[in-house]
Design a protein around this motif. Structure first.
Motif, mmCIF file in Angstrom:
data_model
loop_
_atom_site.group_PDB
_atom_site.id
_atom_site.type_symbol
_atom_site.label_atom_id
_atom_site.label_comp_id
_atom_site.label_asym_id
_atom_site.label_seq_id
_atom_site.Cartn_x
_atom_site.Cartn_y
_atom_site.Cartn_z
ATOM 1 N N ALA A 87 9.720 2.059 -43.579
ATOM 2 C CA ALA A 87 9.430 3.496 -43.596
ATOM 3 C C ALA A 87 10.713 4.313 -43.558
ATOM 4 C CB ALA A 87 8.530 3.866 -42.420
ATOM 5 N N HIS A 88 11.673 3.895 -42.741
ATOM 6 C CA HIS A 88 12.938 4.623 -42.662
ATOM 7 C C HIS A 88 13.723 4.520 -43.968
ATOM 8 C CE1 HIS A 88 12.247 5.625 -38.571
ATOM 9 N NE2 HIS A 88 12.355 4.400 -38.121
ATOM 10 N N LEU A 89 13.674 3.351 -44.596
ATOM 11 C CA LEU A 89 14.300 3.213 -45.907
ATOM 12 C C LEU A 89 13.676 4.175 -46.917
ATOM 13 C CD1 LEU A 89 14.647 -0.675 -46.216
ATOM 14 C CD2 LEU A 89 16.527 0.964 -46.042
ATOM 15 N N VAL A 90 12.351 4.265 -46.895
ATOM 16 C CA VAL A 90 11.646 5.137 -47.835
ATOM 17 C C VAL A 90 11.913 6.610 -47.517
ATOM 18 C CG1 VAL A 90 9.365 5.797 -48.700
ATOM 19 C CG2 VAL A 90 9.912 3.391 -48.331
ATOM 20 N N TYR A 91 11.968 6.955 -46.225
ATOM 21 C CA TYR A 91 12.370 8.320 -45.870
ATOM 22 C C TYR A 91 13.754 8.621 -46.454
ATOM 23 C CZ TYR A 91 8.802 9.831 -42.473
ATOM 24 O OH TYR A 91 7.644 10.267 -41.869
ATOM 25 N N GLY A 92 14.668 7.669 -46.312
ATOM 26 C CA GLY A 92 16.008 7.878 -46.853
ATOM 27 C C GLY A 92 15.994 8.125 -48.345
ATOM 28 N N ILE A 93 15.179 7.365 -49.071
ATOM 29 C CA ILE A 93 15.048 7.585 -50.518
ATOM 30 C C ILE A 93 14.502 8.981 -50.786
ATOM 31 C CG2 ILE A 93 13.802 6.848 -52.599
ATOM 32 C CD1 ILE A 93 13.901 3.985 -51.440
ATOM 33 N N PRO A 103 28.841 17.568 -46.894
ATOM 34 C CA PRO A 103 29.216 17.873 -45.505
ATOM 35 C C PRO A 103 28.223 17.329 -44.479
ATOM 36 C CG PRO A 103 29.555 19.792 -46.888
ATOM 37 C CD PRO A 103 28.817 18.788 -47.720
ATOM 38 N N GLY A 104 26.965 17.260 -44.852
ATOM 39 C CA GLY A 104 25.956 16.758 -43.932
ATOM 40 C C GLY A 104 26.132 15.291 -43.609
ATOM 41 N N LEU A 105 26.830 14.566 -44.490
ATOM 42 C CA LEU A 105 27.050 13.142 -44.252
ATOM 43 C C LEU A 105 27.993 12.892 -43.079
ATOM 44 C CD1 LEU A 105 27.350 11.927 -47.952
ATOM 45 C CD2 LEU A 105 25.361 11.760 -46.445
ATOM 46 N N LEU A 106 28.672 13.940 -42.622
ATOM 47 C CA LEU A 106 29.507 13.799 -41.428
ATOM 48 C C LEU A 106 28.674 13.465 -40.188
ATOM 49 C CD1 LEU A 106 31.967 16.796 -41.970
ATOM 50 C CD2 LEU A 106 32.455 14.348 -42.242
ATOM 51 N N ALA A 107 27.362 13.673 -40.303
ATOM 52 C CA ALA A 107 26.477 13.288 -39.200
ATOM 53 C C ALA A 107 26.524 11.792 -38.954
ATOM 54 C CB ALA A 107 25.036 13.718 -39.505
ATOM 55 N N VAL A 146 21.045 10.336 -40.741
ATOM 56 C CA VAL A 146 22.161 10.990 -41.441
ATOM 57 C C VAL A 146 21.679 11.675 -42.709
ATOM 58 C CG1 VAL A 146 24.322 10.576 -42.683
ATOM 59 C CG2 VAL A 146 23.892 9.414 -40.507
ATOM 60 N N LEU A 147 20.854 10.984 -43.493
ATOM 61 C CA LEU A 147 20.350 11.567 -44.740
ATOM 62 C C LEU A 147 19.419 12.746 -44.475
ATOM 63 C CD1 LEU A 147 19.709 8.318 -46.811
ATOM 64 C CD2 LEU A 147 21.560 9.981 -47.098
ATOM 65 N N ALA A 148 18.701 12.721 -43.343
ATOM 66 C CA ALA A 148 17.864 13.870 -42.983
ATOM 67 C C ALA A 148 18.716 15.108 -42.752
ATOM 68 C CB ALA A 148 17.046 13.543 -41.733
ATOM 69 N N ILE A 160 13.070 18.937 -41.248
ATOM 70 C CA ILE A 160 13.471 17.576 -41.616
ATOM 71 C C ILE A 160 14.411 16.962 -40.572
ATOM 72 C CG2 ILE A 160 14.685 16.191 -43.338
ATOM 73 C CD1 ILE A 160 13.496 18.038 -45.478
ATOM 74 N N PRO A 161 15.543 17.596 -40.229
ATOM 75 C CA PRO A 161 16.375 16.975 -39.189
ATOM 76 C C PRO A 161 15.714 16.968 -37.822
ATOM 77 C CG PRO A 161 17.241 19.129 -39.794
ATOM 78 C CD PRO A 161 16.172 18.797 -40.787
ATOM 79 N N ALA A 162 14.913 17.998 -37.535
ATOM 80 C CA ALA A 162 14.226 18.030 -36.234
ATOM 81 C C ALA A 162 13.205 16.903 -36.144
ATOM 82 C CB ALA A 162 13.543 19.378 -36.032
#
Length: 207
Positions: A87-93, A103-107, A146-148, A160-162
């Motif tokens: 599920a987390h892999l699919v969320y990432g996709i 810049p968000g990838l700095l998370a 991180v992708l969120a 999404i991040p929340a």
């Protein structure tokens, strides 16, 4: 989205009562609560976009994981872990399909530190058989987080991040219950965080 959210909230309250009593009613309450967030994504219009369809797939995999975690054996736990990892892999996709901002990838820095600390905490409690799956899960859920953040940085949507953050933190309750200190107190705070996070992600799935 309102009606499915109310269904999940009511089923969650029921689930907590059943968990506290150790009753078999949890085998009904939990699937109903999980069906609520899947229905929420559908009513939010998630089927209308590629991003939304990936999100529905992740929510369905999460609901499957919820059912598997109702079991008490190591096999069902590993099945649930695998379902949630997928599920987390699919969320990432889904987040990549939506678009991410560099810049968000700095998370990745705080998420990596968080995962490292969690694995240090769990390490002494893990058997050799469980160590590999748990490390893999920590890695995948961190990437999802991180992708969120990165997709919300591209086109802002706080849900999404929340939602992803609540999901990540709720897994600490699962880990604590399974490997460190079992007890209802883990479910008391973990389950509301989990279902709240999934409802936020479901509502964002419609764009």
């Amino acid at each position: 989205m309102v009606v499915p959210a109310l269904i999940t909230a009511a089923a969650l309250a029921w689930l907590l009562v059943e968990e506290r009593a150790g009753s078999v009613g949890r085998f009904v309450a939990k699937p109903v609560a999980s069906a609520g967030f899947v229905a929420g994504a559908l009513t939010a219009g998630a089927l209308d976009t590629g991003f939304g369809r990936w999100m529905i797939a992740a929510l369905v995999l999460s609901a499957l994981g919820d059912v598997l975690l109702l079991g008490s054996s190591e096999a069902t736990f590993l099945g649930g872990l695998g379902s949630f990892l997928t599920a987390h892999l699919v969320y990432g996709i889904a987040f990549l399909v939506r678009g991410v901002a560099a810049p968000g990838l700095l998370a990745a820095v705080p998420f990596a530190l968080f995962a490292w600390q969690v694995l240090r905490w769990l390490g002494p409690h893990l058997s050799d058989r469980m160590r590999g799956p748990v490390v893999a899960y920590a890695l995948v859920i961190s990437v999802m987080g991180v992708l969120a953040v990165a997709t919300a940085s591209d086109v802002w949507d706080w849900r999404i991040p929340a939602g992803a953050g609540m999901f990540v933190v709720s897994d600490l309750a699962v880990a604590r219950d399974k490997f460190v200190v079992p007890g209802f107190s883990n479910r008391l705070w973990g389950l509301p965080l989990y279902y709240g996070g999934q409802l936020l992600l479901a509502s964002a799935a419609g764009g």
